[in-house]
Scaffold this active site. Sequence first.
Site, PDB file in Angstrom:
ATOM      1  N   GLY A  42       0.718  -1.238   0.063  1.00  0.00           N
ATOM      2  CA  GLY A  42      -0.158  -0.085   0.110  1.00  0.00           C
ATOM      3  C   GLY A  42       0.872   0.928   0.061  1.00  0.00           C
ATOM      4  O   GLY A  42       1.995   1.369   0.145  1.00  0.00           O
TER       5      GLY A  42
ATOM      6  N   GLN B 100       1.249   3.238   2.431  1.00  0.00           N
ATOM      7  CA  GLN B 100       2.244   3.642   3.768  1.00  0.00           C
ATOM      8  C   GLN B 100       2.877   2.264   4.049  1.00  0.00           C
ATOM      9  O   GLN B 100       2.858   2.142   5.177  1.00  0.00           O
ATOM     10  CB  GLN B 100       1.350   3.838   4.690  1.00  0.00           C
ATOM     11  N   SER B 101       3.080   1.386   3.372  1.00  0.00           N
ATOM     12  CA  SER B 101       3.922  -0.013   3.565  1.00  0.00           C
ATOM     13  C   SER B 101       4.830   0.311   4.029  1.00  0.00           C
ATOM     14  O   SER B 101       6.399   0.988   3.417  1.00  0.00           O
ATOM     15  CB  SER B 101       4.048  -0.729   2.164  1.00  0.00           C
ATOM     16  N   ASN B 102       4.699  -0.397   5.008  1.00  0.00           N
ATOM     17  CA  ASN B 102       6.241  -0.471   6.136  1.00  0.00           C
ATOM     18  C   ASN B 102       7.019  -1.337   5.122  1.00  0.00           C
ATOM     19  O   ASN B 102       8.325  -1.085   5.518  1.00  0.00           O
ATOM     20  CB  ASN B 102       5.789  -0.771   7.468  1.00  0.00           C
TER      21      ASN B 102
ATOM     22  N   ALA C 233       7.805  -2.101   2.093  1.00  0.00           N
ATOM     23  CA  ALA C 233       7.937  -1.261   1.054  1.00  0.00           C
ATOM     24  C   ALA C 233       9.202  -0.166   1.914  1.00  0.00           C
ATOM     25  O   ALA C 233      10.601   0.012   1.042  1.00  0.00           O
ATOM     26  CB  ALA C 233       7.201  -0.056   0.259  1.00  0.00           C
TER      27      ALA C 233
END
Length: 288
Positions: A69, A71-73, A75
């Site tokens: 997403g 706000q992917s942690n 990523a």
Amino acid sequence: MITAVPLGTWPTPVEEAPRLAARLGLAALWFKRDDLCGLGAGGNKVRKLEFLLAEAVAAGARTVITSGGPQSNHARLTAAAAARLGLRCVLVLAGDPPATPGGNLLLDRLAGADVRWAGGRPLAAAVEQERGDAFVIPFGGSSPVSIEGYARCGRELREQVADFDAVVVPLGSGGTMAGLVRELGPSRVVGVDVGALPDPAGAVRGLLGDESLDLRVDRGQVGAGYAAMTDAVRQALELTARLEGVFLDPTYTGRAMASLIAGGHGSRVVFLHSGGLPALFAHPEWIR
């Protein structure tokens, strides 16, 4: 078993939370601080990435690609891990770019990631289009290989906390819970569904290769969906910060803490702090 590449600082600390324990009527409460593991603002994905990036390096990859997403942690930490190892990183994120990027997106760019947007396409299709000769890291960093990172975490906990009833952990792509279950057993791990997958328990069973496991999964904290804040989560963020000075995130640890507050997980509990704080800064409207 593939040899992990060192990315984090282990073991992560365990801290007692006596004021919050007293408020919740628990005999004891500990925070397992995987948000303090060193790399890229910390978080649970680092344990998984030590194994996934080892696979990439062994395969001779010079580029890694993953998805998530906005706000992917996962990523953000993939970008940080790739930077540390001198690899190019492509991130394929769901939807369209926001007008004002914040939170994890700022850190993705700071680490030098090449951020692509899926738009209206399914993430899997968008990743396939960008793949090229890159090594593809699965959604959430969860694979049968990477769950060894959280089996190791389970072994740390055995040494750090003499006696506990359960570990409460956010349940997204399943790898964190799966590793803990493999080491501690299904009765001592409570996964709190965050709404990332339609069948999170099935994902955990698949990673462990055992469809018969009777898992402890709380699906009552999803609310309107993965990207939505609930009143219970907002109250959990406030209570934890005001009693213990520990900051949680609105998607993962906030939901897990809301489940812990609701009760029923035992009287001596470990709370797995899986990180994720940068995402909170993308949504200041969520804090009153």
